[in-house]
Design a protein around this motif. Structure first.
Motif, PDB file in Angstrom:
ATOM      1  N   GLU A  79      -4.675   6.317  17.043  1.00  0.00           N
ATOM      2  CA  GLU A  79      -5.409   6.334  16.085  1.00  0.00           C
ATOM      3  C   GLU A  79      -4.486   5.756  14.880  1.00  0.00           C
ATOM      4  O   GLU A  79      -5.934   4.816  13.567  1.00  0.00           O
ATOM      5  CB  GLU A  79      -4.769   7.990  15.813  1.00  0.00           C
ATOM      6  N   ASN A  80      -4.534   4.839  14.651  1.00  0.00           N
ATOM      7  CA  ASN A  80      -3.287   4.247  13.689  1.00  0.00           C
ATOM      8  C   ASN A  80      -4.045   2.793  13.626  1.00  0.00           C
ATOM      9  O   ASN A  80      -4.448   2.082  12.474  1.00  0.00           O
ATOM     10  CB  ASN A  80      -2.092   3.939  13.348  1.00  0.00           C
ATOM     11  N   PHE A  81      -4.845   2.815  14.693  1.00  0.00           N
ATOM     12  CA  PHE A  81      -5.191   0.796  14.594  1.00  0.00           C
ATOM     13  C   PHE A  81      -6.432   1.087  14.396  1.00  0.00           C
ATOM     14  O   PHE A  81      -7.437   0.336  13.515  1.00  0.00           O
ATOM     15  CB  PHE A  81      -5.348   0.220  16.700  1.00  0.00           C
ATOM     16  N   GLY A  82      -7.352   2.762  14.779  1.00  0.00           N
ATOM     17  CA  GLY A  82      -8.420   2.091  14.266  1.00  0.00           C
ATOM     18  C   GLY A  82      -8.675   2.655  12.794  1.00  0.00           C
ATOM     19  O   GLY A  82      -9.561   2.352  11.859  1.00  0.00           O
ATOM     20  N   LYS A  83      -8.145   3.278  12.247  1.00  0.00           N
ATOM     21  CA  LYS A  83      -8.096   3.853  10.765  1.00  0.00           C
ATOM     22  C   LYS A  83      -7.800   1.914  10.022  1.00  0.00           C
ATOM     23  O   LYS A  83      -8.158   2.085   8.931  1.00  0.00           O
ATOM     24  CB  LYS A  83      -6.749   4.373  10.321  1.00  0.00           C
ATOM     25  N   LEU A  84      -6.314   1.542  10.335  1.00  0.00           N
ATOM     26  CA  LEU A  84      -6.445   0.219  10.410  1.00  0.00           C
ATOM     27  C   LEU A  84      -7.512  -1.127  10.868  1.00  0.00           C
ATOM     28  O   LEU A  84      -8.233  -1.739   8.963  1.00  0.00           O
ATOM     29  CB  LEU A  84      -5.658  -0.501  11.198  1.00  0.00           C
ATOM     30  N   GLU A  97      -2.508 -11.578   5.151  1.00  0.00           N
ATOM     31  CA  GLU A  97      -2.174 -11.784   4.097  1.00  0.00           C
ATOM     32  C   GLU A  97      -1.793 -11.227   2.530  1.00  0.00           C
ATOM     33  O   GLU A  97      -2.149 -10.518   2.021  1.00  0.00           O
ATOM     34  CB  GLU A  97      -2.171 -13.061   2.890  1.00  0.00           C
ATOM     35  N   ALA A  98      -3.444 -11.248   2.803  1.00  0.00           N
ATOM     36  CA  ALA A  98      -4.740 -10.197   1.529  1.00  0.00           C
ATOM     37  C   ALA A  98      -4.547  -8.631   2.387  1.00  0.00           C
ATOM     38  O   ALA A  98      -4.545  -7.850   1.345  1.00  0.00           O
ATOM     39  CB  ALA A  98      -6.164 -10.565   1.406  1.00  0.00           C
ATOM     40  N   LEU A  99      -4.600  -8.349   3.728  1.00  0.00           N
ATOM     41  CA  LEU A  99      -4.186  -7.046   4.386  1.00  0.00           C
ATOM     42  C   LEU A  99      -2.803  -6.328   4.324  1.00  0.00           C
ATOM     43  O   LEU A  99      -2.775  -5.726   4.253  1.00  0.00           O
ATOM     44  CB  LEU A  99      -4.893  -7.315   5.703  1.00  0.00           C
ATOM     45  N   ASP A 100      -2.301  -7.686   4.349  1.00  0.00           N
ATOM     46  CA  ASP A 100      -0.786  -6.926   4.741  1.00  0.00           C
ATOM     47  C   ASP A 100      -0.456  -7.053   3.203  1.00  0.00           C
ATOM     48  O   ASP A 100       0.440  -5.534   2.702  1.00  0.00           O
ATOM     49  CB  ASP A 100       0.514  -8.110   4.924  1.00  0.00           C
ATOM     50  N   GLY A 105       3.733  -0.366   1.266  1.00  0.00           N
ATOM     51  CA  GLY A 105       3.842   0.775   1.142  1.00  0.00           C
ATOM     52  C   GLY A 105       3.382   2.502   1.759  1.00  0.00           C
ATOM     53  O   GLY A 105       3.654   3.013   1.864  1.00  0.00           O
ATOM     54  N   ASN A 106       1.808   1.601   2.937  1.00  0.00           N
ATOM     55  CA  ASN A 106       1.727   2.353   3.487  1.00  0.00           C
ATOM     56  C   ASN A 106       1.753   2.131   4.580  1.00  0.00           C
ATOM     57  O   ASN A 106       2.544   1.256   5.472  1.00  0.00           O
ATOM     58  CB  ASN A 106       0.161   1.880   4.395  1.00  0.00           C
ATOM     59  N   THR A 107       2.105   3.449   5.799  1.00  0.00           N
ATOM     60  CA  THR A 107       2.228   3.224   7.635  1.00  0.00           C
ATOM     61  C   THR A 107       1.588   2.590   8.429  1.00  0.00           C
ATOM     62  O   THR A 107       2.091   2.157   9.266  1.00  0.00           O
ATOM     63  CB  THR A 107       2.910   5.108   7.628  1.00  0.00           C
ATOM     64  N   LEU A 108       0.260   2.142   8.227  1.00  0.00           N
ATOM     65  CA  LEU A 108      -0.548   1.395   9.003  1.00  0.00           C
ATOM     66  C   LEU A 108       0.484  -0.240   9.071  1.00  0.00           C
ATOM     67  O   LEU A 108      -0.041  -0.957   9.843  1.00  0.00           O
ATOM     68  CB  LEU A 108      -2.183   0.978   8.614  1.00  0.00           C
ATOM     69  N   ARG A 109       0.674  -0.700   7.793  1.00  0.00           N
ATOM     70  CA  ARG A 109       1.675  -2.011   7.459  1.00  0.00           C
ATOM     71  C   ARG A 109       2.444  -2.132   9.235  1.00  0.00           C
ATOM     72  O   ARG A 109       2.418  -2.630   9.795  1.00  0.00           O
ATOM     73  CB  ARG A 109       2.126  -1.677   6.643  1.00  0.00           C
ATOM     74  N   ASP A 110       2.966  -0.819   9.518  1.00  0.00           N
ATOM     75  CA  ASP A 110       3.559  -1.066  11.177  1.00  0.00           C
ATOM     76  C   ASP A 110       3.000  -1.051  12.455  1.00  0.00           C
ATOM     77  O   ASP A 110       3.636  -1.955  12.713  1.00  0.00           O
ATOM     78  CB  ASP A 110       4.683   0.352  10.880  1.00  0.00           C
ATOM     79  N   THR A 111       1.610  -0.548  11.841  1.00  0.00           N
ATOM     80  CA  THR A 111       1.609  -1.191  12.344  1.00  0.00           C
ATOM     81  C   THR A 111       0.671  -2.188  13.130  1.00  0.00           C
ATOM     82  O   THR A 111       0.288  -3.315  14.030  1.00  0.00           O
ATOM     83  CB  THR A 111      -0.300  -0.041  13.320  1.00  0.00           C
TER      84      THR A 111
END
Length: 135
Positions: A79-84, A97-100, A105-111
């Motif tokens: 699910e998280n990968f799909g959102k990302l 780098e731009a994506l990061d 502050g977004n939990t999708l960064r962990d993914t």
């Protein structure tokens, strides 16, 4: 002499990823591997991975194994990968780098970081789980 030789670092990285990725294959149940084997899922994952680690020539067999391992480790990964992936597709980030920066502050960064770590190290678990022996 027109060919460019692979750097020692790149050779070690590719070899390590290949060995570790192939060794992961028997460790996961068939259902997890089946998730990564669908062509649309794998195609989307590989497309994203060309942005995340910043490499164009990625092995699809290793990508499939990493996707399966990441999915098996974290129930929310798919699910998280799909959102990302949707975020990248929608906003068109030019590089990781731009994506990061956008994910601060977004939990999708962990993914994102788990995908990058998996490609560079060939490992999806935190820590090694290896026991040491002292004399």
């Amino acid at each position: 002499m027109g060919k460019t030789l692979m750097s020692r670092r790149q050779l070690l990285l590719n070899s390590g990823i290949s060995v570790i990725g192939l060794s992961l294959l028997p460790a996961f149940p068939g259902s997890a591997l089946a998730v990564a084997s669908t062509s649309d899922t794998l195609s989307g994952f590989m497309s994203f991975c060309r942005l995340a680690p910043g490499h164009v020539n990625l092995d699809e067999a290793i990508g499939s194994q990493l996707y399966a391992a990441l999915s098996a480790k974290d129930a929310a990964f798919v699910e998280n990968f799909g959102k990302l992936a949707e975020m990248v597709k929608r906003d068109g980030y030019p590089d990781v780098e731009a994506l990061d920066a956008a994910l601060a502050g977004n939990t999708l960064r962990d993914t994102l970081l788990s995908i990058i770590r998996a490609w560079y190290s060939g490992v999806v678990e935190d820590g090694t789980g290896a026991a040491t022996r002292r004399k």
